[in-house]
Design a protein around this motif. Structure first.
Motif, short mmCIF file in Angstrom:
data_model
loop_
_atom_site.label_atom_id
_atom_site.label_comp_id
_atom_site.label_asym_id
_atom_site.label_seq_id
_atom_site.Cartn_x
_atom_site.Cartn_y
_atom_site.Cartn_z
N ALA A 5 7.03 56.78 47.98
CA ALA A 5 6.83 56.06 46.73
C ALA A 5 7.18 56.95 45.54
O ALA A 5 7.81 56.50 44.58
N LEU A 6 6.79 58.21 45.62
CA LEU A 6 7.11 59.15 44.55
C LEU A 6 8.62 59.33 44.41
O LEU A 6 9.17 59.30 43.30
N VAL A 7 9.32 59.47 45.53
CA VAL A 7 10.78 59.62 45.50
C VAL A 7 11.43 58.36 44.93
O VAL A 7 12.39 58.43 44.16
N MET A 8 10.89 57.20 45.28
CA MET A 8 11.45 55.95 44.77
C MET A 8 11.29 55.87 43.25
O MET A 8 12.25 55.51 42.54
N TYR A 9 10.11 56.23 42.72
CA TYR A 9 9.89 56.16 41.28
C TYR A 9 10.76 57.18 40.54
O TYR A 9 11.30 56.88 39.47
N VAL A 10 10.92 58.38 41.12
CA VAL A 10 11.78 59.38 40.49
C VAL A 10 13.23 58.90 40.49
O VAL A 10 13.95 59.07 39.50
N SER A 11 13.67 58.29 41.57
CA SER A 11 15.04 57.78 41.64
C SER A 11 15.28 56.69 40.61
O SER A 11 16.31 56.69 39.92
N LEU A 12 14.35 55.76 40.51
CA LEU A 12 14.50 54.69 39.53
C LEU A 12 14.53 55.24 38.11
O LEU A 12 15.34 54.82 37.28
N ALA A 13 13.65 56.20 37.81
CA ALA A 13 13.62 56.80 36.48
C ALA A 13 14.92 57.54 36.20
O ALA A 13 15.45 57.48 35.08
N ALA A 14 15.45 58.24 37.20
CA ALA A 14 16.71 58.97 37.01
C ALA A 14 17.87 58.01 36.75
O ALA A 14 18.69 58.24 35.86
N PHE A 15 17.94 56.93 37.52
CA PHE A 15 19.01 55.95 37.31
C PHE A 15 18.92 55.31 35.93
O PHE A 15 19.92 55.21 35.22
N VAL A 16 17.74 54.89 35.54
CA VAL A 16 17.58 54.26 34.22
C VAL A 16 17.90 55.27 33.13
O VAL A 16 18.60 54.95 32.15
N GLY A 17 17.42 56.50 33.28
CA GLY A 17 17.68 57.53 32.27
C GLY A 17 19.16 57.83 32.13
O GLY A 17 19.67 57.97 31.01
N LEU A 18 19.86 57.93 33.23
CA LEU A 18 21.29 58.23 33.17
C LEU A 18 22.10 57.07 32.60
O LEU A 18 23.07 57.28 31.87
N VAL A 28 29.93 61.73 27.61
CA VAL A 28 29.51 62.34 28.87
C VAL A 28 29.48 61.32 30.01
O VAL A 28 28.86 61.56 31.04
N SER A 29 30.15 60.19 29.82
CA SER A 29 30.07 59.11 30.81
C SER A 29 30.65 59.51 32.16
O SER A 29 30.15 59.07 33.20
N THR A 30 31.65 60.39 32.16
CA THR A 30 32.22 60.85 33.44
C THR A 30 31.20 61.66 34.21
O THR A 30 31.02 61.49 35.42
N TYR A 31 30.49 62.54 33.51
CA TYR A 31 29.47 63.36 34.17
C TYR A 31 28.31 62.50 34.66
O TYR A 31 27.73 62.74 35.72
N VAL A 32 27.97 61.48 33.88
CA VAL A 32 26.89 60.58 34.28
C VAL A 32 27.28 59.81 35.53
O VAL A 32 26.49 59.66 36.47
N LEU A 37 26.52 58.99 41.31
CA LEU A 37 27.08 58.96 42.67
C LEU A 37 26.49 60.08 43.53
O LEU A 37 26.16 59.87 44.70
N GLY A 38 26.34 61.25 42.96
CA GLY A 38 25.75 62.37 43.70
C GLY A 38 24.30 62.11 44.08
O GLY A 38 23.87 62.41 45.20
N TRP A 39 23.52 61.56 43.15
CA TRP A 39 22.13 61.26 43.46
C TRP A 39 22.03 60.16 44.51
O TRP A 39 21.16 60.19 45.37
N PHE A 40 22.92 59.19 44.47
CA PHE A 40 22.92 58.13 45.48
C PHE A 40 23.17 58.71 46.87
O PHE A 40 22.47 58.38 47.83
#
Length: 112
Positions: A5-18, A28-32, A37-40
């Protein structure tokens, strides 16, 4: 809190933040994109770690029931394994042979 659950919430927050960062800083859209893709790809490996799995089935101290005999009659498709250690509906731990789940209150099929 469970690790998955913790990993899921961190992943969702990272995706929304990026994604928000991409709208506010288009340079910086290329880096994002490569970061997303790297996080996925990394999350595919993270979710396969043993710490992310939960035990399903019998306890380690109990003997497993013998399996079907090759060439013998097959078990009916509606038969569920008896002696489960969790509720089929909400996955909360229950006592073996319980007729009703103490967490969600649903009646368990083939109890006992």
């Amino acid at each position: 809190m469970q690790v998955r659950a913790l990993v899921m919430y961190v992943s969702l927050a990272a995706f929304v933040g990026l994604i928000v960062l991409e709208f506010f800083l288009p340079q910086v859209s290329t880096y994002v994109l490569f970061g997303l893709l790297g996080w996925f790809v990394a999350s595919l490996f993270i979710y396969r770690l043993p710490v992310m799995s939960r035990h399903v089935g019998r306890s380690a101290g109990t003997a497993a029931a013998p399996g079907p005999v090759p060439g013998g009659p097959a078990a009916p498709a509606h038969a569920l394994p008896s002696g489960l250690d969790f509720c089929l509906y909400c996955a909360s731990p229950i006592e073996r042979g319980a007729a009703q789940c103490p967490q969600c209150g649903r009646t368990l099929p083939l109890a006992g």
